[in-house]
Scaffold this motif. Structure first.
Motif, PDB file in Angstrom:
ATOM      1  N   LEU A 114      48.171  60.281  37.085  1.00  0.00           N
ATOM      2  CA  LEU A 114      49.607  60.566  37.058  1.00  0.00           C
ATOM      3  C   LEU A 114      50.089  60.962  35.659  1.00  0.00           C
ATOM      4  N   GLY A 115      49.134  61.101  34.755  1.00  0.00           N
ATOM      5  CA  GLY A 115      49.476  61.580  33.406  1.00  0.00           C
ATOM      6  C   GLY A 115      50.285  60.586  32.588  1.00  0.00           C
ATOM      7  N   GLU A 116      50.069  59.275  32.844  1.00  0.00           N
ATOM      8  CA  GLU A 116      50.796  58.261  32.088  1.00  0.00           C
ATOM      9  C   GLU A 116      49.974  57.809  30.881  1.00  0.00           C
ATOM     10  N   ASP A 117      50.634  57.087  29.980  1.00  0.00           N
ATOM     11  CA  ASP A 117      49.923  56.579  28.801  1.00  0.00           C
ATOM     12  C   ASP A 117      49.137  55.332  29.168  1.00  0.00           C
ATOM     13  N   ASP A 118      47.980  55.179  28.542  1.00  0.00           N
ATOM     14  CA  ASP A 118      47.239  53.925  28.631  1.00  0.00           C
ATOM     15  C   ASP A 118      47.895  53.000  27.613  1.00  0.00           C
ATOM     16  N   THR A 119      48.624  51.997  28.100  1.00  0.00           N
ATOM     17  CA  THR A 119      49.320  51.103  27.172  1.00  0.00           C
ATOM     18  C   THR A 119      48.417  49.943  26.767  1.00  0.00           C
ATOM     19  N   GLY A 120      47.160  49.974  27.243  1.00  0.00           N
ATOM     20  CA  GLY A 120      46.245  48.883  26.921  1.00  0.00           C
ATOM     21  C   GLY A 120      46.485  47.651  27.788  1.00  0.00           C
ATOM     22  N   ALA A 121      47.302  47.789  28.827  1.00  0.00           N
ATOM     23  CA  ALA A 121      47.593  46.651  29.697  1.00  0.00           C
ATOM     24  C   ALA A 121      46.370  46.313  30.550  1.00  0.00           C
ATOM     25  N   PRO A 122      46.108  45.006  30.761  1.00  0.00           N
ATOM     26  CA  PRO A 122      44.938  44.626  31.568  1.00  0.00           C
ATOM     27  C   PRO A 122      44.925  45.305  32.937  1.00  0.00           C
ATOM     28  N   ALA A 123      46.092  45.431  33.599  1.00  0.00           N
ATOM     29  CA  ALA A 123      46.118  46.001  34.950  1.00  0.00           C
ATOM     30  C   ALA A 123      45.832  47.497  34.966  1.00  0.00           C
ATOM     31  N   GLN A 124      45.817  48.137  33.791  1.00  0.00           N
ATOM     32  CA  GLN A 124      45.461  49.560  33.734  1.00  0.00           C
ATOM     33  C   GLN A 124      43.971  49.758  33.468  1.00  0.00           C
ATOM     34  N   ASP A 125      43.292  48.672  33.157  1.00  0.00           N
ATOM     35  CA  ASP A 125      41.881  48.757  32.767  1.00  0.00           C
ATOM     36  C   ASP A 125      41.012  48.533  33.998  1.00  0.00           C
ATOM     37  N   GLU A 126      40.556  49.623  34.622  1.00  0.00           N
ATOM     38  CA  GLU A 126      39.881  49.474  35.914  1.00  0.00           C
ATOM     39  C   GLU A 126      38.585  48.680  35.798  1.00  0.00           C
ATOM     40  N   GLU A 127      37.920  48.803  34.677  1.00  0.00           N
ATOM     41  CA  GLU A 127      36.676  48.061  34.533  1.00  0.00           C
ATOM     42  C   GLU A 127      36.979  46.558  34.502  1.00  0.00           C
ATOM     43  N   PHE A 128      38.017  46.206  33.774  1.00  0.00           N
ATOM     44  CA  PHE A 128      38.414  44.791  33.703  1.00  0.00           C
ATOM     45  C   PHE A 128      38.843  44.281  35.076  1.00  0.00           C
ATOM     46  N   VAL A 129      39.681  45.057  35.767  1.00  0.00           N
ATOM     47  CA  VAL A 129      40.214  44.614  37.066  1.00  0.00           C
ATOM     48  C   VAL A 129      39.095  44.523  38.100  1.00  0.00           C
ATOM     49  N   LEU A 130      38.335  45.602  38.257  1.00  0.00           N
ATOM     50  CA  LEU A 130      37.356  45.638  39.348  1.00  0.00           C
ATOM     51  C   LEU A 130      36.178  44.696  39.110  1.00  0.00           C
ATOM     52  N   GLN A 131      35.806  44.528  37.853  1.00  0.00           N
ATOM     53  CA  GLN A 131      34.648  43.660  37.585  1.00  0.00           C
ATOM     54  C   GLN A 131      34.981  42.179  37.703  1.00  0.00           C
ATOM     55  N   HIS A 132      36.281  41.857  37.752  1.00  0.00           N
ATOM     56  CA  HIS A 132      36.640  40.438  37.809  1.00  0.00           C
ATOM     57  C   HIS A 132      37.412  40.059  39.057  1.00  0.00           C
ATOM     58  N   ALA A 133      37.580  41.016  39.987  1.00  0.00           N
ATOM     59  CA  ALA A 133      38.400  40.752  41.175  1.00  0.00           C
ATOM     60  C   ALA A 133      37.634  40.003  42.259  1.00  0.00           C
ATOM     61  N   ASP A 134      36.301  40.080  42.224  1.00  0.00           N
ATOM     62  CA  ASP A 134      35.525  39.519  43.324  1.00  0.00           C
ATOM     63  C   ASP A 134      35.252  38.039  43.087  1.00  0.00           C
ATOM     64  N   ASN A 135      35.798  37.182  43.950  1.00  0.00           N
ATOM     65  CA  ASN A 135      35.663  35.744  43.686  1.00  0.00           C
ATOM     66  C   ASN A 135      34.253  35.215  43.954  1.00  0.00           C
ATOM     67  N   ILE A 136      33.453  35.932  44.730  1.00  0.00           N
ATOM     68  CA  ILE A 136      32.097  35.443  44.982  1.00  0.00           C
ATOM     69  C   ILE A 136      31.194  35.757  43.785  1.00  0.00           C
ATOM     70  N   GLN A 137      31.353  36.961  43.245  1.00  0.00           N
ATOM     71  CA  GLN A 137      30.626  37.269  42.004  1.00  0.00           C
ATOM     72  C   GLN A 137      31.050  36.293  40.913  1.00  0.00           C
ATOM     73  N   ALA A 138      32.360  36.086  40.818  1.00  0.00           N
ATOM     74  CA  ALA A 138      32.882  35.240  39.745  1.00  0.00           C
ATOM     75  C   ALA A 138      32.400  33.806  39.884  1.00  0.00           C
ATOM     76  N   THR A 139      32.531  33.262  41.092  1.00  0.00           N
ATOM     77  CA  THR A 139      32.168  31.852  41.254  1.00  0.00           C
ATOM     78  C   THR A 139      30.660  31.671  41.164  1.00  0.00           C
ATOM     79  N   GLY A 140      29.921  32.681  41.595  1.00  0.00           N
ATOM     80  CA  GLY A 140      28.466  32.594  41.496  1.00  0.00           C
ATOM     81  C   GLY A 140      28.031  32.462  40.045  1.00  0.00           C
ATOM     82  N   PHE A 141      28.613  33.306  39.193  1.00  0.00           N
ATOM     83  CA  PHE A 141      28.211  33.266  37.791  1.00  0.00           C
ATOM     84  C   PHE A 141      28.762  32.033  37.094  1.00  0.00           C
ATOM     85  N   LEU A 142      30.012  31.711  37.459  1.00  0.00           N
ATOM     86  CA  LEU A 142      30.638  30.551  36.824  1.00  0.00           C
ATOM     87  C   LEU A 142      29.908  29.254  37.198  1.00  0.00           C
TER      88      LEU A 142
END
Lengths: 358, 145
Positions: A299-327
């Protein structure tokens, strides 16, 4: 050096036997049946199906019973079971426009065709504990009125007719599947949607909330929220045509977001979209907000550095089974790793001891 | 033919397995069947569309049981039903085969019509409950005089 240690089999067996006894609880109290969980804890069942990514209410109810009500453990059981099933194909995309709606509301238009239908909602309850429920034997009955069986038109369609909202390009390409190929970045929107719909409700909610508080703000209105059943159709190669194979209950949220425009393009609202298995509007709204935040690039917006704009951060941490498995793996024996750390600290301390004190 | 078959296969897939079994029992003795594909439980990936109308994405899987069988007269029936009930898939395939033969009117009246009516009634009941929760707005007129 790796040292294998054996033992603990009897302790493990006895721990599991005790777990079974604790799960059953006081034998003087009637045992919960899977049918009771399925029929009376429906929102828990829905969450397990959505995040377990397998629509089967009986299995979800069984998983909840087995997990003693720990929903992430139940989701884990469903994910594990899922891997034992052969994949028989993919369905046609469900037509949410033809949904038999139990609930359909819009926060943007008061008088919309099809109306504001509240459905069985917690909204407008006073959140006061109802002690009547503790007394049992209630047999409440819903009121009825003349039904409207016509499909409800989409709010975004009204806006689209005037060109006031960005169009959603229709396509028929088979979408990539993150359960079949590892996630790679940048991920396309179809992959992001798959990750969000099966993502942890709490995580997706937190990310969505962060956009509302200003971290990647996109000023969302709930254009439409609908809950109901959709028919599921699949092409059967032996038959050469598509047949209905069942129905799923889903929750869909379409948000109307801050507009974009330029000297060449007239101003237009943008969209976010959420769709989840079952009755889960908190999750569907959250998904729509996070979907919209992740679309900043297209959409041609600025990356403000917000966590919700960082797809790698969001997608890599959204899965609770991956998360709980590692944790949770860090509670399992790490005796050898730790032994080496102890040796190191002792050596450092010994070396420091040789140095003069100050 | 295809439209009619799509319709009855949908009714069979969405029927409650125990209700389907009751209706099939009323047809009397079942014909001998030859399995072309014995009932198999699996999963299908359910898809949605972005924005409700845009490009598809994978929403999640759903359990499905499928089978195919042949009647002694050579008619082939297919069953593809939601869930893990092998008997449901078998009964659906059996009825699908019978609906293609001479007994179709009897099977339609004994199995398909009652199940379709029950499904329509259940859908209507939910729509009635939903309709009772439709908001009727009142406009508050503020008197200036």
């Amino acid at each position: 050096m790796y040292v294998a240690v054996k033992g603990g089999a009897r302790a493990i067996e006895n721990a599991h036997a005790w777990l079974a006894e604790e799960r059953r609880g006081d034998p003087g109290v009637a045992e919960l049946s899977v049918a009771q969980i399925r029929g009376q804890l429906t929102l828990a069942v829905d969450r397990v199906m959505a995040e377990g990514s397998l629509y089967d209410p009986d299995l979800a109810a069984l998983a909840i019973k087995q997990a003693r009500g720990d929903l992430i453990e139940a989701i884990f059981l469903i994910r594990a079971y899922r891997t034992t099933l052969p994949r028989l194909g993919a369905t046609l995309p469900v037509d949410t426009g033809a949904m038999a709606c139990d609930r359909r509301i819009s926060a943007t238009f008061k008088d919309l065709p099809g109306g504001q239908v509240l459905g069985p909602t917690f909204d407008y309850t006073h959140r006061l504990l109802d002690f009547k429920l503790a007394a049992e034997a209630a047999q409440p009955e819903a009121e009825r009125a003349a039904p409207d069986l016509r499909p409800k038109p989409r709010v975004t369609e009204f806006l689209n007719q005037e060109g006031l909202i960005q169009d959603e390009a229709k396509a028929e390409d088979a979408p990539p599947d993150l359960t079949r190929a590892p996630l790679e970045f940048p991920a396309c929107r179809a992959l992001r949607q798959q990750a969000l719909t099966r993502g942890d409700e709490g995580f997706v909610l937190g990310m969505a909330y962060s956009t509302q508080r200003g971290y990647g703000r996109n000023h969302a209105f709930v254009g439409e929220l609908r809950i109901g059943t959709c028919s599921v159709e699949m092409e059967i190669p032996e038959l050469g045509f598509a047949v209905e194979i069942g129905e799923v209950e889903v929750t869909e949220c379409e948000t109307v977001n801050q507009f974009a425009g330029s000297k060449t393009e007239p101003a237009q609202f943008t969209r976010g979209y959420g769709l989840v298995f079952g009755h889960g509007e908190r999750k569907a709204i959250s998904m729509a907000l996070v979907d919209r935040a992740l679309r900043w690039r297209e959409l041609g917006e600025d990356d403000t550095g917000a966590p919700a704009q960082d797809e790698e951060f969001v997608l890599q941490h959204a899965d609770n089974i991956q998360a709980t498995g590692f944790l949770e793996h860090i509670k399992l024996p790490h005796y050898v790793d730790f032994q080496s750390e102890i040796e190191l600290v002792r050596k450092l301390r010994a070396a420091a001891g040789e140095a003069p004190d100050d | 033919m295809i439209a009619a078959r799509r319709c009855w296969m949908g009714v069979l897939a969405k029927a409650r397995p125990e209700r389907l079994a009751e209706c099939v029992a009323r047809l009397g003795e079942e014909p001998a069947i030859h399995w072309l594909r014995p009932p198999e439980v699996g999963a299908v990936m359910v898809r949605g569309r972005m924005g409700g109308t845009g490009a598809p994405f994978n929403l999640g899987e759903m359990t499905v049981t499928r089978c195919a069988l042949r009647l002694p007269d050579g008619t082939v029936g297919h069953g593809h039903v939601q869930g893990r009930d092998r008997r449901h898939a078998r009964q659906a395939a059996l009825v699908d085969a019978l609906m293609q033969g001479a007994r179709a009117p009897e099977v339609e009246a004994t199995v398909i019509a009652p199940l379709a009516e029950e499904a329509a009634a259940a859908r209507r009941l939910r729509a009635e409950k939903a309709a009772a929760t439709k908001v009727e707005f009142f406009t508050m007129v503020r008197g200036e005089d």
